[in-house]
Design an enzyme around this catalytic site. Structure first.
Site, PDB file in Angstrom:
ATOM      1  N   PRO A 107       0.783  -1.223   0.000  1.00 33.05           N
ATOM      2  CA  PRO A 107       0.000   0.000   0.000  1.00 33.05           C
ATOM      3  C   PRO A 107       0.820   1.282   0.000  1.00 33.05           C
ATOM      4  O   PRO A 107       1.825   1.397   0.693  1.00 33.05           O
ATOM      5  CB  PRO A 107      -0.841  -0.111   1.272  1.00 33.05           C
ATOM      6  CG  PRO A 107      -0.192  -1.155   2.098  1.00 33.05           C
ATOM      7  CD  PRO A 107       0.496  -2.086   1.143  1.00 33.05           C
ATOM      8  N   ASN A 108       0.339   2.218  -0.787  1.00 39.46           N
ATOM      9  CA  ASN A 108       0.851   3.597  -0.900  1.00 39.46           C
ATOM     10  C   ASN A 108       2.130   3.697  -1.721  1.00 39.46           C
ATOM     11  O   ASN A 108       2.569   4.806  -2.016  1.00 39.46           O
ATOM     12  CB  ASN A 108       1.042   4.243   0.486  1.00 39.46           C
ATOM     13  CG  ASN A 108      -0.256   4.327   1.247  1.00 39.46           C
ATOM     14  OD1 ASN A 108      -1.215   4.899   0.740  1.00 39.46           O
ATOM     15  ND2 ASN A 108      -0.324   3.736   2.431  1.00 39.46           N
ATOM     16  N   ARG A 148       5.869  12.073  -2.611  1.00 38.65           N
ATOM     17  CA  ARG A 148       5.844  12.599  -1.240  1.00 38.65           C
ATOM     18  C   ARG A 148       6.976  11.948  -0.444  1.00 38.65           C
ATOM     19  O   ARG A 148       7.462  10.881  -0.774  1.00 38.65           O
ATOM     20  CB  ARG A 148       4.492  12.260  -0.554  1.00 38.65           C
ATOM     21  CG  ARG A 148       3.263  12.743  -1.288  1.00 38.65           C
ATOM     22  CD  ARG A 148       2.992  14.222  -1.064  1.00 38.65           C
ATOM     23  NE  ARG A 148       2.668  14.488   0.326  1.00 38.65           N
ATOM     24  CZ  ARG A 148       1.431  14.374   0.841  1.00 38.65           C
ATOM     25  NH1 ARG A 148       0.438  14.033   0.080  1.00 38.65           N
ATOM     26  NH2 ARG A 148       1.206  14.613   2.122  1.00 38.65           N
ATOM     27  N   TYR A 202      11.989   8.108   1.457  1.00 35.07           N
ATOM     28  CA  TYR A 202      11.878   7.029   0.461  1.00 35.07           C
ATOM     29  C   TYR A 202      12.624   7.298  -0.847  1.00 35.07           C
ATOM     30  O   TYR A 202      12.638   6.431  -1.721  1.00 35.07           O
ATOM     31  CB  TYR A 202      10.394   6.760   0.162  1.00 35.07           C
ATOM     32  CG  TYR A 202       9.613   6.331   1.380  1.00 35.07           C
ATOM     33  CD1 TYR A 202       9.957   5.175   2.076  1.00 35.07           C
ATOM     34  CD2 TYR A 202       8.547   7.094   1.859  1.00 35.07           C
ATOM     35  CE1 TYR A 202       9.257   4.791   3.204  1.00 35.07           C
ATOM     36  CE2 TYR A 202       7.831   6.715   2.989  1.00 35.07           C
ATOM     37  CZ  TYR A 202       8.195   5.565   3.654  1.00 35.07           C
ATOM     38  OH  TYR A 202       7.502   5.177   4.762  1.00 35.07           O
ATOM     39  N   ASN A 231       7.918  -5.992  -1.093  1.00 35.45           N
ATOM     40  CA  ASN A 231       7.877  -4.850  -0.175  1.00 35.45           C
ATOM     41  C   ASN A 231       6.431  -4.724   0.289  1.00 35.45           C
ATOM     42  O   ASN A 231       5.599  -4.136  -0.401  1.00 35.45           O
ATOM     43  CB  ASN A 231       8.335  -3.559  -0.854  1.00 35.45           C
ATOM     44  CG  ASN A 231       8.400  -2.405   0.152  1.00 35.45           C
ATOM     45  OD1 ASN A 231       7.860  -2.504   1.257  1.00 35.45           O
ATOM     46  ND2 ASN A 231       9.048  -1.318  -0.215  1.00 35.45           N
ATOM     47  N   ALA A 239       3.282  -1.061   4.794  1.00 35.74           N
ATOM     48  CA  ALA A 239       2.797  -1.083   6.193  1.00 35.74           C
ATOM     49  C   ALA A 239       2.318  -2.469   6.629  1.00 35.74           C
ATOM     50  O   ALA A 239       2.340  -2.783   7.831  1.00 35.74           O
ATOM     51  CB  ALA A 239       1.679  -0.061   6.365  1.00 35.74           C
ATOM     52  N   GLU A 248      12.367 -10.078   1.416  1.00 34.89           N
ATOM     53  CA  GLU A 248      11.695  -8.868   1.918  1.00 34.89           C
ATOM     54  C   GLU A 248      12.550  -7.650   1.546  1.00 34.89           C
ATOM     55  O   GLU A 248      13.771  -7.671   1.740  1.00 34.89           O
ATOM     56  CB  GLU A 248      11.567  -8.988   3.435  1.00 34.89           C
ATOM     57  CG  GLU A 248      10.915  -7.801   4.112  1.00 34.89           C
ATOM     58  CD  GLU A 248      11.010  -7.891   5.644  1.00 34.89           C
ATOM     59  OE1 GLU A 248      11.852  -8.666   6.172  1.00 34.89           O
ATOM     60  OE2 GLU A 248      10.260  -7.157   6.310  1.00 34.89           O
ATOM     61  N   HIS A 297      12.855  -3.286   1.680  1.00 35.81           N
ATOM     62  CA  HIS A 297      12.381  -1.975   2.151  1.00 35.81           C
ATOM     63  C   HIS A 297      13.305  -0.882   1.662  1.00 35.81           C
ATOM     64  O   HIS A 297      14.537  -1.044   1.685  1.00 35.81           O
ATOM     65  CB  HIS A 297      12.321  -1.922   3.679  1.00 35.81           C
ATOM     66  CG  HIS A 297      11.349  -2.889   4.254  1.00 35.81           C
ATOM     67  ND1 HIS A 297       9.989  -2.714   4.169  1.00 35.81           N
ATOM     68  CD2 HIS A 297      11.545  -4.062   4.893  1.00 35.81           C
ATOM     69  CE1 HIS A 297       9.391  -3.744   4.748  1.00 35.81           C
ATOM     70  NE2 HIS A 297      10.302  -4.577   5.190  1.00 35.81           N
ATOM     71  N   ARG A 334      13.280   3.564  12.641  1.00 39.09           N
ATOM     72  CA  ARG A 334      12.160   4.512  12.610  1.00 39.09           C
ATOM     73  C   ARG A 334      11.261   4.317  13.843  1.00 39.09           C
ATOM     74  O   ARG A 334      11.736   3.868  14.871  1.00 39.09           O
ATOM     75  CB  ARG A 334      11.426   4.363  11.278  1.00 39.09           C
ATOM     76  CG  ARG A 334      12.353   4.647  10.083  1.00 39.09           C
ATOM     77  CD  ARG A 334      11.666   4.498   8.758  1.00 39.09           C
ATOM     78  NE  ARG A 334      10.546   5.423   8.648  1.00 39.09           N
ATOM     79  CZ  ARG A 334       9.608   5.340   7.702  1.00 39.09           C
ATOM     80  NH1 ARG A 334       9.666   4.368   6.798  1.00 39.09           N
ATOM     81  NH2 ARG A 334       8.620   6.218   7.657  1.00 39.09           N
TER      82      ARG A 334
HETATM   83  O1  CA2 Z   1      10.781   1.477   3.648  1.00 40.25           O
HETATM   84  C1  CA2 Z   1       9.902   0.807   3.076  1.00 40.25           C
HETATM   85  O2  CA2 Z   1      10.037   0.358   1.951  1.00 40.25           O
HETATM   86  C2  CA2 Z   1       8.537   0.606   3.769  1.00 40.25           C
HETATM   87  O3  CA2 Z   1       8.079  -0.688   3.433  1.00 40.25           O
HETATM   88  C3  CA2 Z   1       7.621   1.677   3.224  1.00 40.25           C
HETATM   89  C4  CA2 Z   1       6.253   1.682   3.896  1.00 40.25           C
HETATM   90  C5  CA2 Z   1       6.391   1.701   5.423  1.00 40.25           C
HETATM   91  O4  CA2 Z   1       5.098   1.565   6.004  1.00 40.25           O
HETATM   92  C6  CA2 Z   1       7.298   0.601   5.930  1.00 40.25           C
HETATM   93  O5  CA2 Z   1       7.432   0.741   7.332  1.00 40.25           O
HETATM   94  C7  CA2 Z   1       8.666   0.681   5.282  1.00 40.25           C
HETATM   95  C8  CA2 Z   1       5.453   2.898   3.479  1.00 40.25           C
HETATM   96  C9  CA2 Z   1       5.219   3.018   2.010  1.00 40.25           C
HETATM   97  C10 CA2 Z   1       4.481   4.288   1.796  1.00 40.25           C
HETATM   98  O6  CA2 Z   1       4.963   4.903   0.635  1.00 40.25           O
HETATM   99  C11 CA2 Z   1       4.828   6.257   0.520  1.00 40.25           C
HETATM  100  C12 CA2 Z   1       5.109   6.761  -0.704  1.00 40.25           C
HETATM  101  C13 CA2 Z   1       5.027   8.121  -0.892  1.00 40.25           C
HETATM  102  C14 CA2 Z   1       4.660   8.959   0.146  1.00 40.25           C
HETATM  103  C15 CA2 Z   1       4.391   8.411   1.375  1.00 40.25           C
HETATM  104  C16 CA2 Z   1       4.480   7.052   1.566  1.00 40.25           C
END
Ligand code: CA2
Length: 144
Positions: free
Chosen positions: A11-12, A19, A24, A76, A79, A100, A102, A109
């Site tokens: 997700p996201n 963003r 990221y 990946n 969340a 896995e 990330h 974090r």
């Molecule tokens: O670091 C990673 O790859 C994560 O899997 C990214 C997830 C986070 O919940 C994990 O703890 C670590 C979040 C992905 C959200 O992606 C976004 C993209 C653009 C703006 C905000 C969030």
């Protein structure tokens, strides 16, 4: 077994590059797919890159990876990493190796990101290298 590596994103991650670049990076998911395809070609592999905002879809795609004889899965779970016993069970349920991935290092974090259910079953974890985490994970497929 085929030469295809499934690259599954949770997700996201469709918003990547738009963003929070300080966490990221500024690459979009399409940028990462292009980098992976270039590297996969050098390794004699093929990439099947996907993203979904739905937990059950990730479970279905893990099952599909096994049914289609995928070489490995780079996952990946975003969340869902920190919440999903369904994904842990799915990774355990298939014989296809799952790495896995990330972008950030969740262990540095917020405390709620320190637990990884998927990590309990993954063959390896690559994290904290930004987009390069995916490339390092793809190289690791050759070592599995
Ligand atoms: O670091 C990673 O790859 C994560 O899997 C990214 C997830 C986070 O919940 C994990 O703890 C670590 C979040 C992905 C959200 O992606 C976004 C993209 C653009 C703006 C905000 C969030």
């Amino acid at each position: 077994m085929t030469d295809t590596v499934y690259v599954l994103n949770g997700p996201n991650l469709n918003l990547l590059g738009l963003r929070e670049p300080e966490i990221y990076g500024s690459d979009t998911l399409d940028d990462i797919a292009a980098m992976l395809e270039d590297r996969a070609r050098e390794l004699g592999l093929a990439i099947d890159m996907r993203q979904t905002n739905h937990e059950g879809m990730l479970v279905d795609w893990l099952h599909e990876a096994q049914a289609e004889g995928a070489r490995a899965v780079l996952l990946n779970p975003a969340a869902y990493t920190h919440t999903s016993i369904a994904l842990l069970d799915a990774v355990r349920a298939i014989r296809t190796p799952v790495i896995e991935v990330h972008l950030s290092d969740p262990a540095t974090r917020e405390p709620f990101r320190h637990q990884s259910y998927v990590g309990m079953a993954a063959a390896r974890t690559v994290k904290g290298l930004g987009a390069r985490s995916y490339l390092v994970a793809l190289d690791a497929v050759a070592e599995l």
